[in-house]
Design a protein around this motif. Structure first.
Motif, PDB file in Angstrom:
ATOM      1  N   ALA A  10       2.657  11.189  -8.323  1.00  0.00           N
ATOM      2  CA  ALA A  10       3.762  10.647  -7.533  1.00  0.00           C
ATOM      3  C   ALA A  10       3.172   9.729  -6.469  1.00  0.00           C
ATOM      4  CB  ALA A  10       4.555  11.764  -6.883  1.00  0.00           C
ATOM      5  N   VAL A  11       3.741   8.531  -6.354  1.00  0.00           N
ATOM      6  CA  VAL A  11       3.244   7.539  -5.403  1.00  0.00           C
ATOM      7  C   VAL A  11       4.429   7.051  -4.568  1.00  0.00           C
ATOM      8  CG1 VAL A  11       1.844   5.473  -5.116  1.00  0.00           C
ATOM      9  CG2 VAL A  11       1.660   6.791  -7.230  1.00  0.00           C
ATOM     10  N   ASP A  12       4.306   7.198  -3.264  1.00  0.00           N
ATOM     11  CA  ASP A  12       5.375   6.824  -2.336  1.00  0.00           C
ATOM     12  C   ASP A  12       5.081   5.449  -1.760  1.00  0.00           C
ATOM     13  OD1 ASP A  12       7.158   6.525  -0.232  1.00  0.00           O
ATOM     14  OD2 ASP A  12       6.824   8.521   0.593  1.00  0.00           O
ATOM     15  N   TYR A  13       5.878   4.479  -2.167  1.00  0.00           N
ATOM     16  CA  TYR A  13       5.784   3.123  -1.637  1.00  0.00           C
ATOM     17  C   TYR A  13       6.963   2.845  -0.696  1.00  0.00           C
ATOM     18  CZ  TYR A  13       2.009   1.773  -4.810  1.00  0.00           C
ATOM     19  OH  TYR A  13       0.802   1.667  -5.469  1.00  0.00           O
ATOM     20  N   PHE A  14       7.284   3.804   0.152  1.00  0.00           N
ATOM     21  CA  PHE A  14       8.364   3.712   1.139  1.00  0.00           C
ATOM     22  C   PHE A  14       9.724   3.645   0.453  1.00  0.00           C
ATOM     23  CE2 PHE A  14       4.517   2.446   3.263  1.00  0.00           C
ATOM     24  CZ  PHE A  14       4.589   3.119   4.472  1.00  0.00           C
ATOM     25  N   ASP A  15      10.208   2.464   0.110  1.00  0.00           N
ATOM     26  CA  ASP A  15      11.537   2.328  -0.492  1.00  0.00           C
ATOM     27  C   ASP A  15      11.555   2.641  -1.981  1.00  0.00           C
ATOM     28  OD1 ASP A  15      12.634   1.563   1.928  1.00  0.00           O
ATOM     29  OD2 ASP A  15      12.459  -0.572   1.526  1.00  0.00           O
ATOM     30  N   VAL A  16      10.383   2.685  -2.604  1.00  0.00           N
ATOM     31  CA  VAL A  16      10.271   2.953  -4.040  1.00  0.00           C
ATOM     32  C   VAL A  16       9.276   4.083  -4.244  1.00  0.00           C
ATOM     33  CG1 VAL A  16       9.703   1.998  -6.309  1.00  0.00           C
ATOM     34  CG2 VAL A  16      10.726   0.512  -4.561  1.00  0.00           C
ATOM     35  N   ILE A  17       9.694   5.093  -4.990  1.00  0.00           N
ATOM     36  CA  ILE A  17       8.788   6.190  -5.335  1.00  0.00           C
ATOM     37  C   ILE A  17       8.550   6.136  -6.837  1.00  0.00           C
ATOM     38  CG2 ILE A  17       8.439   8.683  -5.397  1.00  0.00           C
ATOM     39  CD1 ILE A  17      10.085   8.850  -2.835  1.00  0.00           C
ATOM     40  N   PHE A  51       0.835  -1.199   0.000  1.00  0.00           N
ATOM     41  CA  PHE A  51       0.000   0.000   0.000  1.00  0.00           C
ATOM     42  C   PHE A  51       0.869   1.248   0.000  1.00  0.00           C
ATOM     43  CE2 PHE A  51      -2.417  -3.435   1.752  1.00  0.00           C
ATOM     44  CZ  PHE A  51      -3.646  -3.302   1.145  1.00  0.00           C
ATOM     45  N   ALA A  52       0.434   2.252  -0.735  1.00  0.00           N
ATOM     46  CA  ALA A  52       1.170   3.506  -0.818  1.00  0.00           C
ATOM     47  C   ALA A  52       1.082   4.265   0.500  1.00  0.00           C
ATOM     48  CB  ALA A  52       0.616   4.372  -1.944  1.00  0.00           C
ATOM     49  N   ARG A  53       2.182   4.880   0.854  1.00  0.00           N
ATOM     50  CA  ARG A  53       2.193   5.745   2.036  1.00  0.00           C
ATOM     51  C   ARG A  53       1.563   7.090   1.688  1.00  0.00           C
ATOM     52  NH1 ARG A  53       7.784   7.012   5.010  1.00  0.00           N
ATOM     53  NH2 ARG A  53       8.478   6.759   2.860  1.00  0.00           N
ATOM     54  N   ARG A  54       1.818   7.548   0.475  1.00  0.00           N
ATOM     55  CA  ARG A  54       1.301   8.845   0.046  1.00  0.00           C
ATOM     56  C   ARG A  54       1.176   8.847  -1.470  1.00  0.00           C
ATOM     57  NH1 ARG A  54       2.515  14.494   2.565  1.00  0.00           N
ATOM     58  NH2 ARG A  54       1.667  15.780   0.922  1.00  0.00           N
ATOM     59  N   LYS A  55       0.196   9.579  -1.971  1.00  0.00           N
ATOM     60  CA  LYS A  55       0.008   9.722  -3.417  1.00  0.00           C
ATOM     61  C   LYS A  55      -0.469  11.140  -3.706  1.00  0.00           C
ATOM     62  CE  LYS A  55      -3.801   6.729  -2.388  1.00  0.00           C
ATOM     63  NZ  LYS A  55      -4.550   5.557  -2.632  1.00  0.00           N
ATOM     64  N   GLU A  56       0.051  11.711  -4.769  1.00  0.00           N
ATOM     65  CA  GLU A  56      -0.243  13.097  -5.139  1.00  0.00           C
ATOM     66  C   GLU A  56      -0.471  13.209  -6.634  1.00  0.00           C
ATOM     67  OE1 GLU A  56      -0.391  15.723  -3.025  1.00  0.00           O
ATOM     68  OE2 GLU A  56       0.237  14.585  -1.262  1.00  0.00           O
ATOM     69  N   GLY A  57      -1.329  14.139  -7.044  1.00  0.00           N
ATOM     70  CA  GLY A  57      -1.478  14.490  -8.444  1.00  0.00           C
ATOM     71  C   GLY A  57      -2.569  13.775  -9.207  1.00  0.00           C
ATOM     72  N   MET A  58      -3.406  12.993  -8.514  1.00  0.00           N
ATOM     73  CA  MET A  58      -4.428  12.228  -9.229  1.00  0.00           C
ATOM     74  C   MET A  58      -5.485  13.124  -9.877  1.00  0.00           C
ATOM     75  SD  MET A  58      -3.061  10.353  -6.716  1.00  0.00           S
ATOM     76  CE  MET A  58      -4.058  10.860  -5.359  1.00  0.00           C
ATOM     77  N   THR A  59      -5.733  14.302  -9.330  1.00  0.00           N
ATOM     78  CA  THR A  59      -6.787  15.164  -9.845  1.00  0.00           C
ATOM     79  C   THR A  59      -6.482  15.636 -11.261  1.00  0.00           C
ATOM     80  OG1 THR A  59      -7.240  15.913  -7.610  1.00  0.00           O
ATOM     81  CG2 THR A  59      -8.148  17.235  -9.385  1.00  0.00           C
ATOM     82  N   GLU A  60      -5.278  16.177 -11.466  1.00  0.00           N
ATOM     83  CA  GLU A  60      -4.936  16.715 -12.780  1.00  0.00           C
ATOM     84  C   GLU A  60      -4.374  15.658 -13.722  1.00  0.00           C
ATOM     85  OE1 GLU A  60      -2.626  20.257 -12.759  1.00  0.00           O
ATOM     86  OE2 GLU A  60      -3.826  21.153 -11.180  1.00  0.00           O
ATOM     87  N   GLY A  61      -3.632  14.709 -13.195  1.00  0.00           N
ATOM     88  CA  GLY A  61      -3.088  13.647 -14.025  1.00  0.00           C
ATOM     89  C   GLY A  61      -1.919  14.044 -14.897  1.00  0.00           C
ATOM     90  N   ARG A  62      -1.250  15.157 -14.583  1.00  0.00           N
ATOM     91  CA  ARG A  62      -0.045  15.534 -15.344  1.00  0.00           C
ATOM     92  C   ARG A  62       1.190  14.843 -14.785  1.00  0.00           C
ATOM     93  NH1 ARG A  62      -0.792  21.960 -15.571  1.00  0.00           N
ATOM     94  NH2 ARG A  62      -2.941  21.866 -16.271  1.00  0.00           N
ATOM     95  N   TRP A  63       1.216  14.729 -13.456  1.00  0.00           N
ATOM     96  CA  TRP A  63       2.340  14.095 -12.774  1.00  0.00           C
ATOM     97  C   TRP A  63       1.786  13.479 -11.496  1.00  0.00           C
ATOM     98  CZ3 TRP A  63       7.150  17.268 -10.758  1.00  0.00           C
ATOM     99  CH2 TRP A  63       8.008  16.429 -10.054  1.00  0.00           C
TER     100      TRP A  63
END
Length: 115
Positions: free
Chosen positions: A79-86, A65-77
């Motif tokens: 970013a999904v933080d999976y702890f050791d992998v972004i 599960f992702a720790r944090r996710k950003e940018g889904m609204t616009e869909g230009r960029w």
């Protein structure tokens, strides 16, 4: 590289939705944020969102599960933080503009994903 199986699964999930130019950058020892970045491109906001949706779906099936996710609204960029992998999923134009790879790539820490 740490987490190779996880990284391969993430790349496959994005490739399944036709992400292209999928690049894996090993930043272990270079960054305190993560051990690896995955950067992928899509042609449009709907495609970038579909790539993200499939990535999230496939990872959750594996209990990741992702720790944090950003940018889904616009869909230009996205970013999904999976702890050791972004994971960074860009529209092609945004990826060219931000050139995130230039910050982290050196001679031997990058690999292109081939499905």
């Amino acid at each position: 590289m740490k987490n190779k199986a996880l990284i391969d699964a993430m790349c496959k999930a994005m490739s399944d939705k036709r992400a292209f130019d999928i690049t894996v950058i090993d930043v272990e020892g270079l960054s305190d944020v993560a051990d690896a970045f995955i950067i992928a491109s899509g042609k449009s906001a709907p495609q970038v969102k579909a790539i993200f949706d499939n990535l999230e779906f496939e990872m959750e099936k594996q209990g990741v599960f992702a720790r944090r996710k950003e940018g889904m609204t616009e869909g230009r960029w996205i970013a999904v933080d999976y702890f050791d992998v972004i994971v960074h999923i860009f529209q092609e134009e945004s990826r060219k503009f931000y050139q995130l790879e230039k910050l982290w790539i050196n001679e031997n820490n990058v690999a292109k994903y081939e499905d």
